[in-house]
Design a protein around this motif. Structure first.
Motif, mmCIF file in Angstrom:
data_model
loop_
_atom_site.group_PDB
_atom_site.id
_atom_site.type_symbol
_atom_site.label_atom_id
_atom_site.label_comp_id
_atom_site.label_asym_id
_atom_site.label_seq_id
_atom_site.Cartn_x
_atom_site.Cartn_y
_atom_site.Cartn_z
ATOM 1 N N ALA A 1 83.101 48.768 7.198
ATOM 2 C CA ALA A 1 81.892 48.113 7.699
ATOM 3 C C ALA A 1 80.612 48.739 7.153
ATOM 4 O O ALA A 1 80.552 49.933 6.887
ATOM 5 N N ASP A 2 79.598 47.878 6.990
ATOM 6 C CA ASP A 2 78.265 48.359 6.639
ATOM 7 C C ASP A 2 77.445 48.650 7.890
ATOM 8 O O ASP A 2 76.506 49.433 7.873
ATOM 9 N N ARG A 3 77.788 47.959 8.966
ATOM 10 C CA ARG A 3 77.216 48.223 10.280
ATOM 11 C C ARG A 3 78.349 48.122 11.280
ATOM 12 O O ARG A 3 79.281 47.323 11.090
ATOM 13 N N ILE A 4 78.251 48.891 12.351
ATOM 14 C CA ILE A 4 79.326 48.890 13.338
ATOM 15 C C ILE A 4 78.761 48.561 14.712
ATOM 16 O O ILE A 4 77.791 49.182 15.149
ATOM 17 N N ALA A 5 79.354 47.547 15.367
ATOM 18 C CA ALA A 5 79.011 47.270 16.764
ATOM 19 C C ALA A 5 80.250 47.576 17.589
ATOM 20 O O ALA A 5 81.371 47.309 17.164
ATOM 21 N N VAL A 6 80.044 48.184 18.756
ATOM 22 C CA VAL A 6 81.185 48.535 19.597
ATOM 23 C C VAL A 6 81.189 47.657 20.839
ATOM 24 O O VAL A 6 80.176 47.525 21.512
ATOM 25 N N MET A 7 82.332 47.045 21.115
ATOM 26 C CA MET A 7 82.436 46.207 22.319
ATOM 27 C C MET A 7 83.235 46.914 23.385
ATOM 28 O O MET A 7 84.248 47.550 23.117
ATOM 29 N N PHE A 8 82.727 46.808 24.604
ATOM 30 C CA PHE A 8 83.451 47.321 25.763
ATOM 31 C C PHE A 8 83.180 46.393 26.938
ATOM 32 O O PHE A 8 82.025 46.067 27.205
ATOM 33 N N ASP A 9 84.227 45.956 27.602
ATOM 34 C CA ASP A 9 84.096 45.111 28.779
ATOM 35 C C ASP A 9 83.209 43.889 28.507
ATOM 36 O O ASP A 9 82.406 43.501 29.342
ATOM 37 N N GLY A 10 83.355 43.302 27.314
ATOM 38 C CA GLY A 10 82.650 42.066 27.007
ATOM 39 C C GLY A 10 81.228 42.259 26.518
ATOM 40 O O GLY A 10 80.572 41.293 26.143
ATOM 41 N N LYS A 11 80.753 43.497 26.537
ATOM 42 C CA LYS A 11 79.373 43.742 26.106
ATOM 43 C C LYS A 11 79.365 44.539 24.813
ATOM 44 O O LYS A 11 80.310 45.263 24.517
ATOM 45 N N ILE A 12 78.280 44.405 24.064
ATOM 46 C CA ILE A 12 78.120 45.267 22.909
ATOM 47 C C ILE A 12 77.412 46.532 23.362
ATOM 48 O O ILE A 12 76.296 46.498 23.879
ATOM 49 N N MET A 13 78.120 47.646 23.231
ATOM 50 C CA MET A 13 77.599 48.911 23.761
ATOM 51 C C MET A 13 76.536 49.502 22.845
ATOM 52 O O MET A 13 75.717 50.314 23.280
ATOM 53 N N GLY A 14 76.598 49.128 21.588
ATOM 54 C CA GLY A 14 75.598 49.671 20.684
ATOM 55 C C GLY A 14 75.965 49.377 19.248
ATOM 56 O O GLY A 14 77.098 48.992 18.963
ATOM 57 N N GLU A 15 74.986 49.494 18.370
ATOM 58 C CA GLU A 15 75.225 49.309 16.939
ATOM 59 C C GLU A 15 74.926 50.606 16.222
ATOM 60 O O GLU A 15 73.950 51.285 16.530
ATOM 61 N N ARG A 16 75.759 50.966 15.260
ATOM 62 C CA ARG A 16 75.558 52.204 14.520
ATOM 63 C C ARG A 16 75.785 51.921 13.036
ATOM 64 O O ARG A 16 76.502 50.981 12.664
ATOM 65 N N LEU A 17 75.197 52.794 12.214
ATOM 66 C CA LEU A 17 75.518 52.754 10.794
ATOM 67 C C LEU A 17 76.628 53.773 10.552
ATOM 68 O O LEU A 17 76.584 54.863 11.123
ATOM 69 N N PRO A 18 77.606 53.430 9.736
ATOM 70 C CA PRO A 18 78.749 54.328 9.588
ATOM 71 C C PRO A 18 78.342 55.735 9.141
ATOM 72 O O PRO A 18 78.939 56.714 9.559
ATOM 73 N N GLN A 19 77.294 55.829 8.315
ATOM 74 C CA GLN A 19 76.932 57.160 7.822
ATOM 75 C C GLN A 19 76.230 57.996 8.904
ATOM 76 O O GLN A 19 76.141 59.212 8.782
ATOM 77 N N ASP A 20 75.735 57.305 9.977
ATOM 78 C CA ASP A 20 75.021 58.034 11.024
ATOM 79 C C ASP A 20 75.881 58.354 12.236
ATOM 80 O O ASP A 20 75.385 58.841 13.238
ATOM 81 N N THR A 21 77.138 57.992 12.194
ATOM 82 C CA THR A 21 77.946 58.166 13.400
ATOM 83 C C THR A 21 79.278 58.815 13.032
ATOM 84 O O THR A 21 79.559 59.075 11.858
ATOM 85 N N ASP A 22 80.074 59.096 14.053
ATOM 86 C CA ASP A 22 81.417 59.611 13.780
ATOM 87 C C ASP A 22 82.388 59.011 14.791
ATOM 88 O O ASP A 22 81.988 58.319 15.721
ATOM 89 N N GLU A 23 83.666 59.299 14.601
ATOM 90 C CA GLU A 23 84.684 58.679 15.456
ATOM 91 C C GLU A 23 84.515 59.094 16.909
ATOM 92 O O GLU A 23 84.842 58.348 17.811
ATOM 93 N N LYS A 24 83.956 60.285 17.092
ATOM 94 C CA LYS A 24 83.817 60.769 18.458
ATOM 95 C C LYS A 24 82.800 59.916 19.226
ATOM 96 O O LYS A 24 83.059 59.461 20.341
ATOM 97 N N GLU A 25 81.669 59.667 18.575
ATOM 98 C CA GLU A 25 80.633 58.882 19.235
ATOM 99 C C GLU A 25 81.129 57.454 19.477
ATOM 100 O O GLU A 25 80.969 56.894 20.559
ATOM 101 N N LEU A 26 81.746 56.879 18.445
ATOM 102 C CA LEU A 26 82.263 55.518 18.599
ATOM 103 C C LEU A 26 83.319 55.470 19.696
ATOM 104 O O LEU A 26 83.390 54.520 20.477
#
Lengths: 510, 324
Positions: free
Chosen positions: A473-498
């Protein structure tokens, strides 16, 4: 030298003409975590099913703790001290935790004393191994991580010394998986022997002491984990060098192709699946939607693919599309340049009992190139087109007349991808592109998705494999319980945060 | 009013008994994951053979045994088809219904030559009603105090099979929810793989359930021909097997609720026997045919799912094939 906890010598098993296990020998030392890694269909599960008495080996011997043991059924495996945690849990969903643990290990004809004893023992086990569960909780009301604990407790309650876990992290969030591995370490310290079956290289590297690699029914190597590398293991699994990371150029992003605003989905059962979701995907980029299965991603794809109704606004190339299902369907979506590779290729992507060429025509059967005249379809043209597509997508065997079910998972996926991508869509929806697909095919599928993006197309990628999202992905959105919890750029995040986002905890501290 | 009501309730019990037995039979089978629409056929076969044997031997107890035997044989057929050979449970059930409908009449005609009937049962060939100690008889009842009347009419004066059927309700509940067998039986209807991997024999459990179903259906059929009626007549079950199925769904596969559901159906059937009462108290004349049809209409309504969502045992209708 101590006897191995388990020793298999010369195990072979064939299903008809398919040799699932060929002369397999393996020694698992007590008090270790032994990984077994291999691609889908390499024969890992067959081997473990033989060990658990589900199948009978055609040849070979099983030694448990140095003693030759016959395991004709599960009862014998349990008596021999083997406990198994299956990939798909074997729990009775409307029973309580306690009832599930007692089932099959009751002490007498009447339940009450068994339940009392189990409750007491459960408290002890919970303290000993830090495996807390509420004994009176009903299985269908607790999360999968808890359900897995119940499976482990079931084995421990039956006095298992050897625990086999088959792909245990497939349904877990990264945090839950970490917790599982802590439990396994704890069990190991208490002297239990653990066999971990997985296709995830990282888990093998992180958790195991020894690893055995299987390929096409054979055991190709057994090595100490500390003396190997993911690259070496991948090569042993596939039989050739594999590119583990996806090679991709920086994205060349254009105008928004897909715009979603305040999308809400309530399913047939009245459950609010998607809650006020807004995002956009631009030309030339891949938006990855991460999340544990069942958090609304499937419904999101269904809405965009045209077979689930919703409220909210969805625009494709600036034009709004109908979400009520009254004026549109999958067909009109396709006409708008939306192609869809559904999550479940065997249910939604293909008709398993139809030929490959029939499957390739689905959704595009109105294509003039497929018509002979006003009434008849031009089957010869479809077959020819299918053969060419199969060639380009390296589908093996490249035979359009074969039924879909006769292809391996990876090749089935390539057929679906070929059908959708070759239509040159503006927007590609892809769900779980590599679920149940071999490493070799994963590499190819990832390349195809990236090359479509490089042609300036918009791609919405939904996957439960965090690694896949991170690398594609060039951008990552995380879904939880039907909502988007947040958007991150792959270079700015890690598996722990996601992982935290996937578990519903909102990201980084302010 | 009180008198009439007690009488209707009294016959409700009698009408509900075969339904209740069949319903509990289906409950055991379906809780173990074997759908059984052959309750009707099994009851019919049992009704015929019990009446035939009772007529030939003069012993209702031998008749009852023969009835149970006939029903169990059909259960074994259903078990073979749906457990051992993993066939379609619905089709097997349909086959059993047809088999019973045809075979009973043909065999009956060949044995007795009375147009498909069995000879009228008398004396020891029928189940006699049991009178409880102190129960009043006949006209005495009307003049007694209400409690005594209730006791004499409702509690006393049924055949032993009625009491047996009622006793089966708490018994079934106890077996299902308080014993090891019951836990395993319910588990095998929900997730046979869980039972199998726990080292318990799925096939054995399912056969046990199907056999229990056979025995209970046998008693239900025998009750029809040797207690409720005095002999077998063609198609005498009259859809009771299907009504029992509807009651089972209505009861959501729970024993006590099965009792309530069957009592409701029994009440409707009892009401149909006394159309005069409705006219007397409600001052409307209702067609007898409509009253007769009421239980069946309710059955259709229930089976169409109009009385709320009933979730059957999850593995119901599916043969168990090992996989992982």
């Amino acid at each position: 030298m101590t006897d191995p906890a388990i020793e298999l010598i010369g195990i072979s098993k064939a299903f008809g003409p398919v040799q699932a296990n060929k002369d397999i020998s393996i020694r698992v030392m007590p008090g270790t975590i032994h990984g077994i890694i291999g691609e889908n269909g390499a024969g890992k599960s067959t081997l473990m099913s033989i060990l658990y008495g589900f199948y009978k080996a055609d040849a070979g011997d099983i030694f448990i703790g140095g003693k030759k043991t016959l395991i004709p059924d599960s009862q014998a495996a349990i008596s021999a001290g083997i406990g198994m945690v299956f990939q798909h849990f074997k729990l009775v969903e409307n029973f309580t935790v306690l009832e599930n643990i007692v089932l099959g290990a009751e002490d007498g004809a009447f339940l009450a004393p068994s339940l009392r004893k189990a409750r007491k023992e459960l408290t002890e086990l919970a303290a000993e191994y830090e495996l807390n569960v509420d004994p009176d909780a009903v299985i269908e009301e607790i999360g999968v991580g808890m359900q897995q604990r119940v499976e482990i407790l079931k084995a421990l309650y039956r006095r298992a010394d050897i625990l086999i876990l088959d792909e245990p992290t497939g349904v877990l969030t990264p945090a839950e998986a970490d917790q599982l591995f802590r439990i396994l370490q704890r069990l190991k310290e208490e002297g239990k022997t653990i066999i971990l079956i997985t296709h995830k290289l990282r888990e093998i590297m992180d958790a195991t002491d020894t690893v055995s690699v299987m390929r096409r029914g054979e055991m190709t190597a057994t090595v100490k984990t500390s003396e190997t590398s993911p690259e070496e293991l991948a090569e042993l699994m596939v039989g050739r060098k594999v590119l583990l990371r996806v090679d991709k150029k920086p994205a060349n992003v254009g105008a928004p192709v897909l715009e979603v605003e305040n999308l809400n989905v309530v399913d047939d059962a009245g459950v609010h699946r998607v809650k006020d979701v807004s995002f956009s995907v631009r030309a030339g980029e891949i938006l990855g939607i991460a999340g544990v299965a069942g958090n609304g991603q499937s419904e999101l794809l269904e809405v965009l693919g045209g077979y689930q109704t919703a409220t909210g606004i969805v625009r494709v190339n600036g034009t709004e599309i109908d979400l009520t299902g009254k004026h549109s369907d999958g067909q009109s979506r396709r006409n708008r340049g939306i192609a869809h590779v559904p999550e479940d290729r065997q249910r939604e992507g293909l008709i398993m009992d139809f030929h490959a060429w029939e499957n390739v025509a689905f959704g595009y059967h109105h294509d003039p190139a497929y018509q002979k005249n006003a009434w008849l379809m031009d089957n010869a043209a479809i077959k020819k087109d299918t053969a060419e597509k199969m060639e380009r997508f390296d589908v093996r065997p490249p035979n359009p007349a074969l039924n879909a079910k006769n292809f391996s998972g990876g090749n089935q996926q390539k057929i679906v991808l070929a059908r959708e991508i070759e239509r040159n869509p503006d927007l590609l929806l892809v769900g779980q592109p590599t679920r149940g697909v071999d490493i070799g095919a994963i590499e190819f599928i990832h390349q195809q998705i990236v090359s479509l993006r490089d042609q300036g197309k918009a791609i919405l990628l939904v996957s439960v494999e965090l690694e896949e999202i991170m690398s594609l992905a060039d951008r990552i959105a995380v879904m939880f319980d039907g909502k988007i919890m947040g958007e991150r750029l792959p270079q700015d995040t890690d598996e722990k945060e996601l992982g935290l986002l996937m578990a519903g905890m909102s990201g980084r501290a302010a | 009013m009180f008198l009439d009501l007690v009488q209707v309730f009294d016959s409700s019990f009698r009408m509900a008994t075969p339904l209740l037995l069949a319903c509990l039979a289906g409950l055991f089978s379906e809780r173990a994951g074997i759908f059984d629409i052959g309750l009707e056929g099994k009851m019919l076969a049992a009704a015929f053979l019990s009446a035939a044997v009772a007529a030939m031997t003069g012993s209702v107890w031998l008749g009852l045994l023969a009835g149970i035997g006939a029903s169990v044989v059909m259960s074994v057929v259903h078990g073979l088809a749906s457990i051992t050979f993993r066939g379609d449970q619905i089709i097997s059930g349909v086959a059993i219904n047809f088999l019973a409908a045809g075979l009973t009449v043909v065999v009956s005609q060949s044995w007795f030559g009375q147009g498909g009937r069995t000879p009228q049962l008398t004396g020891a060939g029928r189940f006699e009603t049991l009178d409880m100690p102190g129960a009043l008889q006949g006209a005495e009842k009307a003049s007694a105090n209400p409690m005594m009347h209730l006791y004499s009419e409702l509690v006393s004066g049924h055949t032993i099979l009625v009491y047996l059927a009622l006793l089966m309700v708490p018994l079934s509940w106890y077996v299902l929810y308080r014993t090891r067998f019951g836990l395993r039986l319910r588990a095998v209807g929900e997730n046979p793989a869980a039972v199998d991997t726990a080292g318990v024999n799925v096939v054995f459990l399912r056969y046990s359930a199907v056999l229990i179903c056979g025995v209970l259906c046998g008693i239900a059929g025998a009750y029809l021909a040797t207690a409720l009626q005095a002999g077998f007549v063609k198609e005498m079950t009259a859809g009771r097997g299907f009504i029992a199925l509807a009651a089972l769904i209505f009861a959501k596969w729970r024993p006590w609720h099965a009792l309530y559901a069957c009592m409701l159906f029994g009440f409707l059937q009892a009401l149909a026997l006394r159309p005069d009462l409705i006219e007397k108290y409600l001052a409307i004349k209702v067609q007898v045919q409509l009253l007769d049809a009421l239980p069946y209409i309710l059955t259709v309504v229930i089976l169409a799912g109009l009385v709320g969502k009933a979730t059957p045992p999850k593995a119901g209708g599916q043969a168990y094939v090992k996989e992982n």
